[in-house]
Design a protein around this motif. Structure first.
Motif, PDB file in Angstrom:
ATOM      1  N   LEU A  10     -34.083 -17.186  -9.235  1.00  0.00           N
ATOM      2  CA  LEU A  10     -34.552 -17.797 -10.634  1.00  0.00           C
ATOM      3  C   LEU A  10     -33.548 -18.626 -11.347  1.00  0.00           C
ATOM      4  N   SER A  11     -32.285 -18.107 -11.372  1.00  0.00           N
ATOM      5  CA  SER A  11     -31.270 -18.913 -12.075  1.00  0.00           C
ATOM      6  C   SER A  11     -30.990 -20.409 -11.291  1.00  0.00           C
ATOM      7  N   LEU A  12     -31.257 -20.382  -9.987  1.00  0.00           N
ATOM      8  CA  LEU A  12     -31.139 -21.595  -9.077  1.00  0.00           C
ATOM      9  C   LEU A  12     -32.250 -22.369  -9.656  1.00  0.00           C
ATOM     10  N   LEU A  13     -33.553 -21.831  -9.648  1.00  0.00           N
ATOM     11  CA  LEU A  13     -34.523 -22.454 -10.224  1.00  0.00           C
ATOM     12  C   LEU A  13     -34.348 -23.345 -11.515  1.00  0.00           C
ATOM     13  N   ALA A  48     -33.219 -15.150 -19.931  1.00  0.00           N
ATOM     14  CA  ALA A  48     -32.482 -16.317 -20.372  1.00  0.00           C
ATOM     15  C   ALA A  48     -33.253 -17.697 -20.235  1.00  0.00           C
ATOM     16  N   VAL A  49     -34.157 -17.511 -19.106  1.00  0.00           N
ATOM     17  CA  VAL A  49     -34.968 -18.859 -18.872  1.00  0.00           C
ATOM     18  C   VAL A  49     -35.914 -18.782 -19.875  1.00  0.00           C
ATOM     19  N   VAL A  50     -36.609 -17.844 -20.159  1.00  0.00           N
ATOM     20  CA  VAL A  50     -37.672 -18.031 -21.330  1.00  0.00           C
ATOM     21  C   VAL A  50     -37.233 -18.490 -22.502  1.00  0.00           C
ATOM     22  N   PHE A 110     -21.579 -10.916 -21.369  1.00  0.00           N
ATOM     23  CA  PHE A 110     -21.469 -11.782 -19.924  1.00  0.00           C
ATOM     24  C   PHE A 110     -22.657 -12.656 -19.683  1.00  0.00           C
ATOM     25  N   GLU A 111     -23.655 -11.643 -19.450  1.00  0.00           N
ATOM     26  CA  GLU A 111     -24.787 -12.431 -18.674  1.00  0.00           C
ATOM     27  C   GLU A 111     -25.447 -13.519 -19.478  1.00  0.00           C
ATOM     28  N   GLU A 112     -25.691 -13.298 -20.830  1.00  0.00           N
ATOM     29  CA  GLU A 112     -26.488 -14.081 -21.632  1.00  0.00           C
ATOM     30  C   GLU A 112     -25.524 -15.579 -21.488  1.00  0.00           C
TER      31      GLU A 112
END
Lengths: 294, 293
Positions: B247-250, A123-125, A231-233
């Motif tokens: 990482l989600s905190l970041l 998700a971050v990427v 959910f997670e996405e």
């Protein structure tokens, strides 16, 4: 088998069964009970303040505009996402199975890779790729003289963007299931068809696809159940926004449970989801039966 | 004479057409390969971009147009993660979670063994009960499990993070499937030698079950390394965060620093990719064998 000490097998299964009972079966009962109460964070300290409210939570939840929105969003995810995952993974499996060179084995690894990687990292990427100013996707579009796309800021587009990410993650596992089923089809069927001069397309539609019926059915059931719990996405990428346009039912439950601490209300929502999953699964089994009977 | 000639002409025509077919076939193989290569490249773009960006300095990531390869190769982002961002703590917690999940794997193996190799009262019913837990959606149990852990005073503890996912029905099922193929005579022989039931399990069953243990071990490692939801719900202190929660905190706190985020993601993804590459044959084939039967 010899008569053994009758306690032995119970000793072996006890730890696993206790944990499953405590964290899978018993919680169902708890969820059902608390869905008829107004339990919240405050009542955890003092159990006597918990009130029995009957069906109020269930009635409330169907009047909740955010819940109705999340229901609509979840259907959107399922109706678009599930067929896409099935078609893509089936296509990839067919292509890989068609290839004879050793290199084709390497493709299995590449297409499987997204499904084992961490959802947060993914998700971050993807958030970076979707970024309106700095993201790669908009850069490529502009480079081709196409207008930028509001990937995560437009209510409809944001749903599509999340689906794209989830399809990308979902191809791998289903592809492996299809490949296993494809390898189970006897080669002699194809040899006979080739002797009769059947084209590749004919072989695909007359032999392969009919024989993959059960694999397709299995994959569509498991994929459907998975996507109903989407959910997670949205949790990591959009937090349900913009304007709750990406909130799924599962995210609605999570938010009411852990951010607003309305445990009873959230439990009622989760039972609505559970019942919806059961009904849809049963319907699919019905349809499948009819299809086989012809 | 005539017929022989005719036959040779026929044969020639046949080899001609089969050569044509072979050429067409090779052509199709190439096209298939090219389509898959293209698809594979598109699938890999997020990974490629992630790794490349992780080694760029923050300024370079902000540039428009973006650079493809890092102009200035740097490890600064990774150093930053560990020196300023608590990633050492997250990594330690993640390793603890992974180690604990191997205890869970052992418990699953024990249960699978009992279901496969013992006759006991209620065996079928209990096994169906185990399978039934696979149908229960996580969202339904999420809140009650939290309340139960709260009642046991396990919120904000490592035990609370690990316990809910420790055993799994699917894993028990796979162990049972594999272990029911082990011949009973082997067990009888060991029993005649006076081995205790638990020693039998440790010294005979587990070594024979190496293939399924390998598959499950890798899957357990991946699941533990990626664990996100329970740490997120149960851990209040940053000292209990796992890598994915960190990482989600970041992402929330350094939303603008994509180089740092990509470094964090790379650190999460690359170990799994390497392990997967090393053992992919076991995973994919294990999946196929055990999953479809």
């Amino acid at each position: 088998m010899k008569a053994l000490n009758t306690k032995t097998p119970y000793f072996f299964i006890a730890p696993a069964l206790l944990l499953l009972g405590l964290f899978s079966l018993f919680p169902i009962v708890v969820a059902l009970v608390i869905s008829f109460t107004d339990i919240s964070l405050e009542s955890l300290g003092d159990w006597s303040t918990i009130r029995f409210v009957g069906l109020e939570n269930y009635l409330e939840v169907f009047k909740d505009p955010i819940f109705m929105k999340s229901l609509f969003n979840t259907l959107f995810y399922v109706i678009i996402g599930v067929p896409l995952v099935i078609i893509c993974s089936l296509a990839v499996a067919l292509l890989i199975n068609f290839g004879k060179a050793r290199i084709f084995r390497a493709f299995r690894v590449i297409f499987y890779m997204p499904s084992i990687t961490n959802v947060v990292a993914v998700a971050v990427v993807w958030s970076y790729l979707y970024n309106p100013q700095l993201g790669l996707f908009n850069y490529v579009l502009n480079f081709l003289h196409l207008p930028s796309v509001p990937w995560l800021t437009d209510p409809t587009m944001s749903k599509v963007s999340l689906i794209a990410l989830a399809v990308w993650r979902g191809i791998g596992v289903n592809m492996i299931i299809f490949l296993a089923a494809l390898q189970g089809i006897p080669k002699t069927y194809y040899e006979a068809a080739q002797l009769d001069g059947a084209t590749n397309w004919k072989q695909l539609t007359k032999i392969t696809l009919p024989l993959l019926r059960y694999a397709i059915f299995f994959v569509s059931i498991t994929t459907m159940i998975g996507w109903l719990q989407f959910f997670e996405e949205p949790l990591v990428m959009t937090k349900g926004g913009p304007l709750d346009s990406t909130t799924s039912v599962a995210l609605f439950i999570y938010r009411n449970g852990f951010q607003l601490s309305n445990f009873g209300y959230a439990a009622a929502g989760s039972f609505v989801l559970f019942i919806a999953i059961i009904i849809i699964t049963l319907l699919q089994f019905r349809l499948q039966k009819k299809e086989v009977d012809y | 004479m005539e017929t022989m000639k005719l036959n040779s002409v026929k044969a020639k025509a046949q080899t001609n057409s089969s050569a044509k077919a072979r050429r067409a076939n090779r052509m199709q193989q190439w096209v298939t390969g090219i389509i898959l290569a293209l698809g594979g490249f598109i699938i890999s773009i997020p990974f490629i971009w992630m790794i490349l960006s992780a080694f760029k300095p923050e300024m370079e990531v902000m540039q428009i147009p973006p650079t493809f390869l890092p102009k200035e190769f740097t490890l600064e982002n990774f150093v930053n993660l560990f020196e300023n961002m608590n990633f050492t703590v997250y990594l330690r917690n993640t390793i603890v979670v992974v180690l604990c999940s191997f205890i869970g794997l052992f418990l699953n193996a024990m249960a699978g063994y009992a279901f496969a190799k013992y006759q006991f009262k209620g065996r079928e019913k209990l096994f169906y009960l185990v399978l039934a837990t696979m149908m229960i959606p996580g969202q339904v149990t999420m809140i009650p499990v939290y309340l139960i852990l709260n009642q046991l005073h396990l919120t904000n503890t490592m035990a609370g993070i690990v316990l809910p996912g420790l055993v799994g029905a699917f894993s028990i099922f796979l162990f049972r499937q594999f272990m029911s193929t082990i011949p009973d005579e082997l067990l009888e022989a060991a029993r005649l030698d006076g081995a205790s039931e638990f020693r039998l399990f440790l010294q005979i069953i587990l070594p024979i079950s190496k293939p399924i243990l390998a598959v499950q071990g890798i899957l357990t490692f991946i699941a533990g390394w990626n664990s996100f939801l329970w740490p997120l719900i149960i851990a209040n202190d940053e000292s209990l965060y796992t890598l994915s929660v960190g990482l989600s905190l970041l992402k929330g706190q350094y939303g603008g620093n994509f180089a740092l985020q990509m470094a964090g993601s790379t650190f999460m993804v690359v170990p799994i990719v390497i392990i997967f590459m090393l053992f992919q044959k076991h995973i994919i084939e294990g999946y196929t064998i055990s999953g479809m039967k």
